[in-house]
Design a protein around this motif. Structure first.
Motif, PDB file in Angstrom:
ATOM      1  N   LYS A  11       0.821  -1.201   0.000  1.00 19.90           N
ATOM      2  CA  LYS A  11       0.000   0.000   0.000  1.00 19.90           C
ATOM      3  C   LYS A  11       0.861   1.260   0.000  1.00 19.90           C
ATOM      4  CE  LYS A  11      -3.871  -2.093   2.547  1.00 19.90           C
ATOM      5  NZ  LYS A  11      -4.662  -2.073   3.800  1.00 19.90           N
ATOM      6  N   GLY A  12       0.256   2.354  -0.449  1.00 16.63           N
ATOM      7  CA  GLY A  12       0.862   3.672  -0.306  1.00 16.63           C
ATOM      8  C   GLY A  12       2.259   3.802  -0.873  1.00 16.63           C
ATOM      9  N   ILE A  13       3.141   4.374  -0.071  1.00 16.42           N
ATOM     10  CA  ILE A  13       4.512   4.640  -0.514  1.00 16.42           C
ATOM     11  C   ILE A  13       5.246   3.334  -0.824  1.00 16.42           C
ATOM     12  CG2 ILE A  13       6.765   5.521   0.252  1.00 16.42           C
ATOM     13  CD1 ILE A  13       5.189   7.702   1.810  1.00 16.42           C
ATOM     14  N   ARG A  15       4.103   0.515  -1.901  1.00 16.51           N
ATOM     15  CA  ARG A  15       3.617  -0.004  -3.182  1.00 16.51           C
ATOM     16  C   ARG A  15       4.243   0.767  -4.358  1.00 16.51           C
ATOM     17  NH1 ARG A  15      -0.687  -2.724  -5.508  1.00 16.51           N
ATOM     18  NH2 ARG A  15      -1.349  -1.868  -7.513  1.00 16.51           N
ATOM     19  N   ALA A  16       4.227   2.093  -4.243  1.00 18.95           N
ATOM     20  CA  ALA A  16       4.770   2.924  -5.322  1.00 18.95           C
ATOM     21  C   ALA A  16       6.264   2.680  -5.520  1.00 18.95           C
ATOM     22  CB  ALA A  16       4.512   4.397  -5.022  1.00 18.95           C
ATOM     23  N   ASN A  87       9.732   1.364   5.232  1.00 17.08           N
ATOM     24  CA  ASN A  87       8.523   2.104   4.905  1.00 17.08           C
ATOM     25  C   ASN A  87       7.386   1.901   5.906  1.00 17.08           C
ATOM     26  OD1 ASN A  87       6.345   3.295   3.058  1.00 17.08           O
ATOM     27  ND2 ASN A  87       5.709   1.146   3.209  1.00 17.08           N
ATOM     28  N   THR A 185       0.732  13.058   2.412  1.00 15.38           N
ATOM     29  CA  THR A 185       0.834  12.152   1.269  1.00 15.38           C
ATOM     30  C   THR A 185      -0.444  11.340   1.153  1.00 15.38           C
ATOM     31  OG1 THR A 185       3.226  12.002   1.653  1.00 15.38           O
ATOM     32  CG2 THR A 185       2.256  10.353   0.205  1.00 15.38           C
ATOM     33  N   THR A 187      -2.158   8.543   1.128  1.00 17.26           N
ATOM     34  CA  THR A 187      -2.093   7.123   1.459  1.00 17.26           C
ATOM     35  C   THR A 187      -3.345   6.740   2.250  1.00 17.26           C
ATOM     36  OG1 THR A 187      -0.986   7.476   3.584  1.00 17.26           O
ATOM     37  CG2 THR A 187       0.431   7.274   1.635  1.00 17.26           C
ATOM     38  N   PRO A 203       2.212   9.090  -3.493  1.00 21.97           N
ATOM     39  CA  PRO A 203       3.223   8.054  -3.231  1.00 21.97           C
ATOM     40  C   PRO A 203       4.243   7.933  -4.369  1.00 21.97           C
ATOM     41  CG  PRO A 203       1.058   7.243  -2.614  1.00 21.97           C
ATOM     42  CD  PRO A 203       0.835   8.554  -3.294  1.00 21.97           C
ATOM     43  N   GLU A 204       3.769   8.165  -5.591  1.00 21.64           N
ATOM     44  CA  GLU A 204       4.664   8.081  -6.753  1.00 21.64           C
ATOM     45  C   GLU A 204       5.736   9.168  -6.722  1.00 21.64           C
ATOM     46  OE1 GLU A 204       1.058   5.865  -7.434  1.00 21.64           O
ATOM     47  OE2 GLU A 204       1.328   7.977  -6.859  1.00 21.64           O
ATOM     48  N   VAL A 206       7.215  10.233  -3.977  1.00 20.71           N
ATOM     49  CA  VAL A 206       8.225   9.716  -3.048  1.00 20.71           C
ATOM     50  C   VAL A 206       9.070   8.645  -3.742  1.00 20.71           C
ATOM     51  CG1 VAL A 206       8.619   8.616  -0.819  1.00 20.71           C
ATOM     52  CG2 VAL A 206       6.716  10.226  -1.090  1.00 20.71           C
TER      53      VAL A 206
END
Length: 234
Positions: A11-13, A15-16, A87, A185, A187, A203-204, A206
């Motif tokens: 998820k979130g950062i 995942r990105a 993360n 962010t 998320t 997130p992308e 980051v």
């Protein structure tokens, strides 16, 4: 081909960053608390880049045994880990005086302990090889505390402090350490809250910062990178 370990990757950062690394041909060892999400995401990453290896571990990173199991599994299957992205984290919107009795320990165990333990597990090998890069996902709360997220702010301050100690320990050994400090962010922390994504860090963004930092020359280390929403904090 480089190897990367990412905590809380579905998820979130996390995942990105995983997707960005897959596109760059970096092998991945990822963990999550949700087995189905982990399995589905691993397949997605393999579709993005069939050339990479993706290893998965079901893990609750607030539990020391799970963190150590993830580390052992990763080393066994990957060998040397070039990149660690710490993360995993939790955000709790409550002041310290109004917080629950278990909140302090839970947030220490989630926001700080995994980074500390993974550093101790992989750090000496990075030193012996003379390379590696550790990214610690901090928060603007690491710089300016948020009173309505008291314990969160304390743990994120501590994570930035840990990052600084890591960097000082590692800099003479050719190992890089970077604190990534995002502001608001988009998320799951904002689930249920109506927000305009054009006023937030994505997130992308980051992930883009991390991949760009990885692409720098061997002699350059980004100590800290702060990414705030263009209109200011939400």
């Amino acid at each position: 081909m480089k190897n990367a370990l990412i905590t809380g990757a579905t998820k979130g950062i996390g995942r990105a960053v995983s997707i960005a690394f897959a596109k760059q041909g970096i092998n991945l060892s990822i963990c999550s608390r949700n087995e189905q999400e982990l399995s589905d995401f691993a397949k997605e990453l393999q579709q993005i880049n069939p050339q990479i290896k993706v290893f998965t571990t079901l893990a609750d990173c607030s539990k020391l045994a799970d963190v150590k199991n993830f580390a052992v599994f990763t080393e066994k299957n990957m060998g040397f880990v070039d990149i660690i992205v710490n993360n995993v984290g939790m955000y709790k919107h409550v002041s310290i005086l109004n917080d629950s009795d278990d909140s302090f320990q839970k947030q220490i165990d989630t926001n700080l302990m995994p980074a500390y333990e993974l550093y101790r597990f992989f750090g000496k090998q990075m030193v012996s090889v003379g390379k590696g890069h550790i990214f610690n996902i901090c928060s603007v709360a690491s710089l300016n505390p948020i009173a309505v997220a008291g314990v969160y702010s304390v743990t994120k301050y501590a994570l930035l402090g840990l990052n600084k100690v890591m960097r000082l320990e590692m800099q003479e050994h050719g190992v890089k350490v970077t604190a990534v400090i995002p502001g608001s962010t988009l998320t799951d922390s904002w689930k249920g809250v109506e927000v305009d994504k054009n006023t937030m860090v994505l997130p992308e963004d980051v992930a883009s910062a991390i991949t760009n930092i990885l692409g720098m020359s061997a002699g350059a280390n980004v100590d800290e990178v702060i990414i705030r929403p263009a209109p200011g904090q939400i």
